[in-house]
Every structure is written in C-alpha cells, then in structure tokens.
Scaffold this motif. Structure first.
Motif, PDB file in Angstrom:
ATOM      1  N   VAL A 209      23.938  87.013  36.288  1.00 40.87           N
ATOM      2  CA  VAL A 209      24.145  86.700  34.876  1.00 40.87           C
ATOM      3  C   VAL A 209      23.172  87.565  34.094  1.00 40.87           C
ATOM      4  O   VAL A 209      21.956  87.491  34.303  1.00 40.87           O
ATOM      5  N   LEU A 210      23.707  88.379  33.220  1.00 40.97           N
ATOM      6  CA  LEU A 210      22.894  89.347  32.491  1.00 40.97           C
ATOM      7  C   LEU A 210      22.243  88.725  31.259  1.00 40.97           C
ATOM      8  O   LEU A 210      22.786  87.794  30.657  1.00 40.97           O
ATOM      9  N   LEU A 211      21.097  89.248  30.896  1.00 39.43           N
ATOM     10  CA  LEU A 211      20.421  88.815  29.675  1.00 39.43           C
ATOM     11  C   LEU A 211      21.305  89.030  28.456  1.00 39.43           C
ATOM     12  O   LEU A 211      21.244  88.272  27.490  1.00 39.43           O
ATOM     13  N   SER A 212      22.166  90.029  28.524  1.00 37.95           N
ATOM     14  CA  SER A 212      23.064  90.344  27.410  1.00 37.95           C
ATOM     15  C   SER A 212      24.252  89.398  27.329  1.00 37.95           C
ATOM     16  O   SER A 212      25.025  89.462  26.385  1.00 37.95           O
ATOM     17  N   GLY A 213      24.417  88.542  28.340  1.00 36.64           N
ATOM     18  CA  GLY A 213      25.463  87.539  28.286  1.00 36.64           C
ATOM     19  C   GLY A 213      26.609  87.727  29.252  1.00 36.64           C
ATOM     20  O   GLY A 213      27.369  86.795  29.483  1.00 36.64           O
ATOM     21  N   GLY A 214      26.786  88.882  29.828  1.00 28.47           N
ATOM     22  CA  GLY A 214      27.870  89.109  30.776  1.00 28.47           C
ATOM     23  C   GLY A 214      27.465  88.709  32.182  1.00 28.47           C
ATOM     24  O   GLY A 214      26.384  88.155  32.414  1.00 28.47           O
ATOM     25  N   GLU A 215      28.331  88.982  33.125  1.00 33.58           N
ATOM     26  CA  GLU A 215      27.986  88.742  34.525  1.00 33.58           C
ATOM     27  C   GLU A 215      28.591  89.836  35.392  1.00 33.58           C
ATOM     28  O   GLU A 215      29.595  90.447  35.034  1.00 33.58           O
ATOM     29  N   LEU A 216      27.933  90.082  36.513  1.00 30.56           N
ATOM     30  CA  LEU A 216      28.394  91.041  37.503  1.00 30.56           C
ATOM     31  C   LEU A 216      28.460  90.337  38.843  1.00 30.56           C
ATOM     32  O   LEU A 216      27.649  89.467  39.138  1.00 30.56           O
ATOM     33  N   LEU A 217      29.412  90.747  39.688  1.00 27.86           N
ATOM     34  CA  LEU A 217      29.544  90.213  41.036  1.00 27.86           C
ATOM     35  C   LEU A 217      29.324  91.343  42.026  1.00 27.86           C
ATOM     36  O   LEU A 217      29.795  92.463  41.814  1.00 27.86           O
ATOM     37  N   PHE A 218      28.611  91.033  43.124  1.00 30.67           N
ATOM     38  CA  PHE A 218      28.334  92.048  44.131  1.00 30.67           C
ATOM     39  C   PHE A 218      28.488  91.487  45.532  1.00 30.67           C
ATOM     40  O   PHE A 218      28.170  90.321  45.786  1.00 30.67           O
ATOM     41  N   CYS A 219      28.918  92.336  46.454  1.00 33.35           N
ATOM     42  CA  CYS A 219      28.871  92.007  47.876  1.00 33.35           C
ATOM     43  C   CYS A 219      27.398  92.043  48.291  1.00 33.35           C
ATOM     44  O   CYS A 219      26.532  92.478  47.524  1.00 33.35           O
ATOM     45  N   ALA A 220      27.096  91.593  49.491  1.00 28.33           N
ATOM     46  CA  ALA A 220      25.706  91.569  49.953  1.00 28.33           C
ATOM     47  C   ALA A 220      25.113  92.982  49.982  1.00 28.33           C
ATOM     48  O   ALA A 220      23.967  93.192  49.576  1.00 28.33           O
ATOM     49  N   HIS A 221      25.894  93.946  50.439  1.00 34.38           N
ATOM     50  CA  HIS A 221      25.416  95.330  50.545  1.00 34.38           C
ATOM     51  C   HIS A 221      24.998  95.878  49.179  1.00 34.38           C
ATOM     52  O   HIS A 221      23.883  96.377  49.011  1.00 34.38           O
ATOM     53  N   HIS A 222      25.878  95.789  48.205  1.00 29.35           N
ATOM     54  CA  HIS A 222      25.561  96.338  46.890  1.00 29.35           C
ATOM     55  C   HIS A 222      24.539  95.484  46.147  1.00 29.35           C
ATOM     56  O   HIS A 222      23.764  96.002  45.348  1.00 29.35           O
TER      57      HIS A 222
END
Length: 76
Positions: free
Chosen positions: A29-42
């Motif tokens: 969850v980004l400070l700017s309000g969005g979110e990103l999803l990642f696999c364990a590797h990335h």
C-alpha cells in the motif's frame, strides 16, 4: 496528518504480480494511496525501494513454505 488503513484482505490465487503475472504474495500500500502486488521474487528484488514509498507491506510469503493440514505425514 494521520492515515488510517483498513485491514487488508488475504491475497488469493487471482491476485497477480504487477511485474510478471505470477501469483502475488505481497501487497504494498503506497503512501500516495495506490497499491502494488508482487510475487515473492519481485517483492524481495524491490524491497529496499518499496520500503521507502510504502505505508504498509502485507507479506504472505510464508504460505510458500507452509504444509497444508491435509498433507500426508511423510510430507510434513
């Protein structure tokens, strides 16, 4: 300014890494309000940079090494 975060729901098989499309095990969850999803590797690869811009990191990578309750005794 105080930011209140709502509890994140568990990641599912439908949640995919924004970088490669593999199953996601980290939600950032980004400070700017969005979110990103990642696999364990990335997630590991980008961790230092993500910590700088994250309000919260939901890490479910322990699920990769857990043994399901339905596993046979020799699998445990």
């Amino acid at each position: 300014m105080t930011t209140v975060l709502t509890p994140a729901s568990p990641l599912t098989a439908a949640d995919r890494c924004d970088r490669c499309g593999a199953q996601a095990y980290l939600r950032v969850v980004l400070l700017s309000g969005g979110e990103l999803l990642f696999c364990a590797h990335h997630g590991r690869k980008f961790e230092p940079e993500l910590k700088k811009i994250a309000a919260e990191i939901q890490d479910e990578t322990e699920r990769l090494t857990s043994v399901p309750a339905s596993a046979d005794d020799e699998e445990r």
